[in-house]
Enzyme design. Structure first.
Site, PDB file in Angstrom:
ATOM      1  N   GLU A 198       0.793  -1.232   0.000  1.00  0.00           N
ATOM      2  CA  GLU A 198       0.000   0.000   0.000  1.00  0.00           C
ATOM      3  C   GLU A 198       0.825   1.281   0.000  1.00  0.00           C
ATOM      4  OE1 GLU A 198      -0.163  -2.391   2.265  1.00  0.00           O
ATOM      5  OE2 GLU A 198      -0.152  -1.617   4.316  1.00  0.00           O
ATOM      6  N   ASN A 199       2.138   1.187   0.228  1.00  0.00           N
ATOM      7  CA  ASN A 199       2.952   2.395   0.109  1.00  0.00           C
ATOM      8  C   ASN A 199       3.189   2.775  -1.345  1.00  0.00           C
ATOM      9  OD1 ASN A 199       4.600  -0.005   0.094  1.00  0.00           O
ATOM     10  ND2 ASN A 199       6.371   1.333   0.105  1.00  0.00           N
TER      11      ASN A 199
END
Lengths: 218, 233
Positions: A47-48
């Protein structure tokens, strides 16, 4: 015998299907990538801001600008892409990610999950967990069935502050594979050598055993 | 070409004052505006509110501002790697507003895009939604989250030009593009400030219109938080 963390990861890896985009949480879920069959195509999302995550880099090839959500240095696979955080959560919130695997402190028979906060202890934050559980339709929780005092973490009702409500569909523990539906945990499989009775004793929530329960094939 | 270039970090941070709300890009220590943070330490502005996914580590990133007790409030999604942060939070010196990561990103993007608020499913039924308006759409519940309001956004890009156009590298992109144009003044620092015309317009990630000031950054440390490697067979 109850599974160890790698055993749990190995069993969850069987849930990963060809063509899936998968988000792996920190902890046991991260290990799942090691056990996915190599004859299927799967892309891991972090998700980064990366889709198509690869293994850790070789020593000397680490790049400070390429990390995963656990802040570990990683590599990318052919066909990978990078993107900003809002786009990353568009993938998650918009249900474009097929499978979310994450850890938990507690799950309840109604599908509630608690995994971010213990009152009285330093709170580190929820990171992306609340977005993930609120949106994904296919959520598998990887966790130990009981805490270190032997108390069940598979509950009627979560006692810790919630991360999300009514969202968990499947739980894989060191003892069992459970499906969560109709306000109950349906026992699907047991860890090799673990009896149904042992699982019943370790489960506080409503556990339904409505057929012969096979051992996990791992 | 409208020129956004300023000569150095001092000029870039002109107007930053105590009590302001600041956005800072980065995920962990990846893609943080190192030069702007150093200058904030030097300016010793106090009582600032920082919107940033994380709070750095004890001796790097936003941890440097915590050391100087410059931060009044942190708005973050995850703050686990910092002992001084924990000390200030538990003693009540530091106010902390934990926000789901996707909501944090979208609150930036909403500010950038001119939306006052948006509905998200994240946090519904949890303490994050307490006191907030909720609403049902197609049988599912959502929480109303307002856009951020900030005075300055500090972002870090890989390459940029005097027009303010930016290109990011790898996962150091993270929150940086979402914060551009989300504050009154956006300050971009870049590893490489190239001549105008050198960036292929097809490859620009953030158009210069979202950036008010840009400068060539210096001495990037780019510290790695978790160095993980595998051995060659």
């Amino acid at each position: 015998m109850a599974l160890d963390k790698n055993g749990i990861a190995k069993r969850i890896a069987q849930e990963v299907q060809d063509g899936f985009y998968v988000n792996l949480g920190i902890g046991i879920p991260t290990l799942v990538a090691n056990y996915v069959r190599d004859d299927i195509e799967v892309e891991f999302q972090s998700e980064n801001g990366v889709l198509g995550m690869g293994p850790f880099p070789f020593e000397g090839e680490e790049d400070a600008d390429i990390i995963n959500a656990g802040k570990q240095t990683i590599t990318t696979m052919p066909g990978a892409s990078f993107f900003d955080s809002a786009t990353s959560f568009s993938m998650i919130r918009g249900k474009h990610v097929d499978l979310t695997i994450l850890g938990a402190m507690e799950v309840a028979e109604n599908g509630d999950i608690a995994n971010w906060k213990i009152p009285g202890k330093m709170v580190k934050g929820m990171g992306g967990a609340m977005d993930l559980v609120a949106s994904a339709e296919n959520i598998i929780v990887a966790m130990m069935h009981t805490n270190k005092h032997g108390e069940s973490k598979i509950l009627k009702k979560c006692s810790l502050p919630l991360t999300g409500v009514g969202c968990v569909t499947k739980v894989v523990t060191n003892l069992a594979v459970l499906e969560v539906k109709d306000n109950a945990f349906y026992l699907l499989e047991r860890a090799p050598g673990v009896s149904v009775e042992e699982i019943q004793n370790a489960t506080e929530g409503n556990l339904i055993v409505n057929r012969q329960i096979p051992e996990m094939d791992i | 070409m409208i020129n956004k270039k300023v000569e150095n970090v001092q000029e870039a941070l002109k107007g930053v004052k105590s009590g302001m709300t600041l956005m800072l890009g980065g995920f962990g220590l990846c893609g943080i505006p190192e030069n702007a943070i150093s200058e904030l330490v030097r300016l010793n502005v106090k009582e600032v509110t920082c919107i940033s996914n994380n709070a750095g580590v004890d001796d790097f990133g936003l941890g440097l501002l915590l050391q100087g007790k410059q931060i009044k409030k942190m708005i973050s999604s995850y703050v686990g790697e910092n002992d001084e942060f924990e000390r200030q939070m538990l003693s009540g010196e530091l106010e902390v507003e934990l926000t789901p990561q996707g909501t944090l990103a979208e609150k930036c993007r909403a500010a950038q895009a001119g939306f006052p608020a948006f509905y998200t499913p994240a946090g519904y039924g949890t303490e994050v939604a307490e006191g907030k308006e909720t609403r049902e759409f197609d049988g599912k519940m959502y929480v109303l989250e307002p856009a951020f309001k900030a005075d300055f956004a500090f972002v870090k890009a890989w390459k940029g030009d005097a027009a303010g156009n930016l290109i990011f590298k790898g996962t150091s992109r993270n929150f940086n593009p979402n914060m551009c144009g989300a504050a009154t003044v956006t300050v971009a620092e870049v590893e490489e400030l190239v001549e105008v015309g050198e960036l292929d317009p097809n490859n620009v990630h953030i158009p210069g219109i979202f950036v008010q000031r840009i400068f060539q950054g210096k001495n990037y440390e780019k510290r790695i938080e978790q160095r993980t490697v595998r051995q060659k067979q």
